[in-house]
Motif scaffolding. Structure first.
Motif, mmCIF file in Angstrom:
data_model
loop_
_atom_site.group_PDB
_atom_site.id
_atom_site.type_symbol
_atom_site.label_atom_id
_atom_site.label_comp_id
_atom_site.label_asym_id
_atom_site.label_seq_id
_atom_site.Cartn_x
_atom_site.Cartn_y
_atom_site.Cartn_z
ATOM 1 N N MET A 1 0.841 -1.164 0.000
ATOM 2 C CA MET A 1 0.000 0.000 0.000
ATOM 3 C C MET A 1 0.896 1.240 0.000
ATOM 4 O O MET A 1 1.834 1.334 0.763
ATOM 5 N N THR A 2 0.568 2.175 -0.810
ATOM 6 C CA THR A 2 1.379 3.371 -0.867
ATOM 7 C C THR A 2 1.051 4.288 0.306
ATOM 8 O O THR A 2 -0.024 4.194 0.907
ATOM 9 N N GLU A 4 0.395 7.397 0.143
ATOM 10 C CA GLU A 4 -0.741 8.241 -0.236
ATOM 11 C C GLU A 4 -2.069 7.543 0.053
ATOM 12 O O GLU A 4 -3.002 8.144 0.597
ATOM 13 N N LEU A 5 -2.136 6.263 -0.285
ATOM 14 C CA LEU A 5 -3.354 5.497 -0.032
ATOM 15 C C LEU A 5 -3.615 5.377 1.462
ATOM 16 O O LEU A 5 -4.755 5.527 1.920
ATOM 17 N N ASP A 114 -9.241 -0.158 -11.261
ATOM 18 C CA ASP A 114 -7.774 -0.151 -11.275
ATOM 19 C C ASP A 114 -7.194 -1.529 -11.587
ATOM 20 O O ASP A 114 -6.204 -1.650 -12.298
#
Length: 121
Positions: A1-2, A4-5, A114
């Motif tokens: 998971m980034t 940002e996420l 996505d």
């Protein structure tokens, strides 16, 4: 998971914890859990449910004992369900449930889009 996420998920969680409808549901849940009347009605319903299950286990399904126990359970559940605080809680619960369902639909439609770039839907 980034990162940002993760930040977006945290912001969503924070926003939900401040949502008026969710806060109202939590308030009603606390009132309901602290209500002696609701606790009494819930206890009566649980006893009626236990008696009904006992009757089912010891008598024929179409026996008078089962019929009486079933009627008492129905009446106890109806009494609990018609309590004004329970009615208000259930109505608010439906609002919040629908809200969460819309959020899920949006999030999963984004995730599916996505994952499946180029897929037709």
């Amino acid at each position: 998971m980034t990162e940002e996420l993760l930040n977006l998920v945290y912001k969503l969680k924070e926003s939900l914890s401040k949502d008026e409808e969710i806060l109202k549901l939590e308030e009603l849940e606390n009132k309901m859990n602290n209500s002696l009347e609701v606790a009494k009605l819930a206890s009566i319903k649980e006893n009626a449910s236990d008696n009904y299950n006992f009757a089912l286990n010891h008598f024929k399904k179409d026996s008078e004992e089962v019929e009486i126990a079933q009627k008492k359970l129905y009446e106890a559940k109806k009494e609990l369900d018609l309590n004004p605080l329970v009615v208000e809680y259930v109505n608010q619960y439906k609002i919040v449930r629908d809200f969460y369902n819309r959020i899920n639909e949006i999030l999963f439609s984004i995730i599916n889009k996505d994952k499946c770039e180029g897929c037709s839907k």
